[in-house]
Scaffold this motif. Structure first.
Motif, short mmCIF file in Angstrom:
data_model
loop_
_atom_site.label_atom_id
_atom_site.label_comp_id
_atom_site.label_asym_id
_atom_site.label_seq_id
_atom_site.Cartn_x
_atom_site.Cartn_y
_atom_site.Cartn_z
N LEU A 106 0.86 -1.18 0.00
CA LEU A 106 0.00 0.00 0.00
C LEU A 106 0.89 1.23 0.00
CD1 LEU A 106 -2.89 1.17 0.25
CD2 LEU A 106 -2.58 1.11 2.72
N THR A 107 0.79 2.01 -1.06
CA THR A 107 1.57 3.24 -1.17
C THR A 107 0.61 4.41 -1.16
OG1 THR A 107 3.20 2.04 -2.48
CG2 THR A 107 3.36 4.42 -2.48
N ALA A 108 0.91 5.41 -0.34
CA ALA A 108 0.03 6.57 -0.19
C ALA A 108 0.81 7.84 -0.49
CB ALA A 108 -0.52 6.61 1.23
N PHE A 109 0.19 8.74 -1.27
CA PHE A 109 0.80 10.01 -1.64
C PHE A 109 -0.11 11.14 -1.19
CE2 PHE A 109 2.26 6.82 -4.59
CZ PHE A 109 3.62 7.06 -4.68
N HIS A 110 0.46 12.12 -0.47
CA HIS A 110 -0.31 13.25 0.02
C HIS A 110 -0.56 14.25 -1.10
CE1 HIS A 110 -0.91 17.10 2.25
NE2 HIS A 110 -1.75 16.31 2.89
N GLY A 112 -0.68 17.53 -2.95
CA GLY A 112 -0.08 18.85 -2.87
C GLY A 112 1.38 18.91 -2.47
N ASP A 113 1.97 17.79 -2.06
CA ASP A 113 3.40 17.81 -1.74
C ASP A 113 3.99 16.44 -2.03
OD1 ASP A 113 2.85 16.16 0.49
OD2 ASP A 113 2.79 17.83 1.87
N ALA A 114 5.21 16.23 -1.64
CA ALA A 114 5.91 14.98 -1.97
C ALA A 114 5.85 13.94 -0.84
CB ALA A 114 7.36 15.28 -2.32
N ALA A 115 5.01 14.17 0.18
CA ALA A 115 4.92 13.21 1.28
C ALA A 115 4.33 11.89 0.78
CB ALA A 115 4.06 13.78 2.41
N PHE A 116 4.93 10.80 1.23
CA PHE A 116 4.38 9.50 0.86
C PHE A 116 4.71 8.47 1.93
CE2 PHE A 116 8.49 7.98 -0.21
CZ PHE A 116 8.39 6.64 -0.48
N ALA A 117 3.99 7.36 1.89
CA ALA A 117 4.24 6.25 2.80
C ALA A 117 4.08 4.95 2.03
CB ALA A 117 3.23 6.29 3.96
N HIS A 118 4.91 3.97 2.38
CA HIS A 118 4.81 2.64 1.78
C HIS A 118 4.57 1.67 2.93
CE1 HIS A 118 5.80 -0.48 -1.28
NE2 HIS A 118 6.01 -1.17 -0.18
N LEU A 119 3.44 0.95 2.90
CA LEU A 119 3.04 0.10 4.01
C LEU A 119 2.86 -1.35 3.56
CD1 LEU A 119 0.17 2.43 5.29
CD2 LEU A 119 2.53 2.42 6.08
N HIS A 120 3.17 -2.26 4.48
CA HIS A 120 2.94 -3.68 4.25
C HIS A 120 1.94 -4.16 5.30
CE1 HIS A 120 7.26 -3.64 2.65
NE2 HIS A 120 6.44 -3.58 1.63
N PRO A 121 1.11 -5.14 4.96
CA PRO A 121 0.17 -5.64 5.96
C PRO A 121 0.90 -6.36 7.10
CG PRO A 121 0.02 -6.93 3.94
CD PRO A 121 0.97 -5.81 3.67
N LEU A 148 -4.21 6.55 -2.40
CA LEU A 148 -3.70 5.23 -2.04
C LEU A 148 -3.68 4.31 -3.25
CD1 LEU A 148 -4.45 6.44 0.73
CD2 LEU A 148 -5.27 4.20 1.38
N PHE A 149 -2.62 3.54 -3.36
CA PHE A 149 -2.49 2.52 -4.40
C PHE A 149 -2.18 1.20 -3.72
CE2 PHE A 149 -1.48 6.55 -6.34
CZ PHE A 149 -2.20 6.51 -7.52
N LEU A 150 -3.10 0.24 -3.83
CA LEU A 150 -2.92 -1.07 -3.23
C LEU A 150 -2.60 -2.06 -4.35
CD1 LEU A 150 -3.35 -2.84 -0.55
CD2 LEU A 150 -5.41 -3.59 -1.74
N GLN A 151 -1.45 -2.72 -4.23
CA GLN A 151 -1.08 -3.76 -5.19
C GLN A 151 -1.24 -5.11 -4.52
OE1 GLN A 151 2.89 -2.12 -6.26
NE2 GLN A 151 2.10 -2.32 -8.36
N PHE A 152 -1.94 -6.02 -5.21
CA PHE A 152 -2.13 -7.38 -4.71
C PHE A 152 -2.17 -8.32 -5.92
CE2 PHE A 152 -6.32 -5.66 -5.46
CZ PHE A 152 -7.07 -6.70 -6.01
N GLN A 153 -1.93 -9.61 -5.65
CA GLN A 153 -1.82 -10.57 -6.75
C GLN A 153 -2.76 -11.74 -6.53
OE1 GLN A 153 2.03 -11.38 -8.70
NE2 GLN A 153 1.80 -13.45 -7.87
N THR A 154 -3.45 -12.14 -7.62
CA THR A 154 -4.28 -13.35 -7.63
C THR A 154 -4.06 -14.03 -8.98
OG1 THR A 154 -6.18 -12.16 -8.54
CG2 THR A 154 -6.10 -12.41 -6.13
N GLY A 155 -4.05 -15.35 -8.99
CA GLY A 155 -3.91 -16.09 -10.23
C GLY A 155 -2.70 -15.70 -11.05
N GLY A 156 -1.64 -15.25 -10.40
CA GLY A 156 -0.43 -14.84 -11.09
C GLY A 156 -0.51 -13.47 -11.73
N LYS A 157 -1.61 -12.74 -11.52
CA LYS A 157 -1.78 -11.41 -12.11
C LYS A 157 -1.76 -10.33 -11.02
CE LYS A 157 -4.61 -8.47 -14.94
NZ LYS A 157 -5.93 -8.11 -15.36
N LEU A 158 -0.98 -9.29 -11.27
CA LEU A 158 -0.88 -8.17 -10.33
C LEU A 158 -2.01 -7.18 -10.60
CD1 LEU A 158 0.78 -6.79 -8.09
CD2 LEU A 158 2.07 -5.65 -9.91
#
Length: 168
Positions: A106-110, A112-121, A148-158
């Motif tokens: 999970l990557t989050a970008f604020h 209006g500025d360059a603040a961001f966070a990269h999170l793992h479950p 927020l951008f959540l990347q997850f994989q099922t059936g070999g597809k991202l």
């Protein structure tokens, strides 16, 4: 990574304008082993740029036939639990596969500025049996809208789900 140590990645065509690129990584050997790094730079794509407003805050979104729902009341600068649930055709998904050693990124970008966070479950990994709920320990630094951008994989597809979250 090429033999000369240069990393590259194919990108879809970008529309004209100014883009901020981020690379987040953790070396698995050498003097910096285990240390998290983030590199970024601005890339300008020539042409006439048009400013697009950030989509309105929402608790869920659709991607590739999946419904991704985000629950949690985040306050700026404070760690709070955040739960992401994944469903398909109204049924909970329980076959999330490992993608880069975890069930989601999970990557989050604020806005209006360059603040961001990269999170793992924090959810325990159990082979290709992830989901439907993924727990995150989220701390976003600034109040306002975050994309927020959540990347997850099922059936070999991202899959990449995007939504806007309002942080108080």
């Amino acid at each position: 990574m090429a033999a000369d140590g240069i990393w590259s990645a194919d990108l879809a065509s970008l529309t004209p304008g100014s883009w901020r690129m981020f690379a987040s990584f953790t070396p698995d050997n050498g003097a910096q082993k285990g240390k998290d790094f983030v590199l970024s730079r601005t890339v300008t794509v020539p042409g006439r740029a048009t400013k697009a407003p950030l989509p309105a805050a929402a608790g869920s979104t659709e991607v590739d036939g999946y419904t991704v729902t985000v629950k949690g009341e985040l306050m700026a600068g404070m760690a709070h639990p955040l739960t992401v649930s994944v469903a398909k055709d109204g049924k909970p998904v329980t076959d999330l596969q490992l993608y880069l050693d975890t069930y989601a990124h999970l990557t989050a970008f604020h806005e209006g500025d360059a603040a961001f966070a990269h999170l793992h479950p924090t959810t325990k990994v159990d082979g290709d049996h992830g989901g439907p709920d993924l727990s995150f320990h989220a701390e976003l630094s600034t109040a306002g809208n975050w994309r927020l951008f959540l990347q997850f994989q099922t059936g070999g597809k991202l899959h990449t789900a995007a939504l806007t979250l309002r942080v108080g």
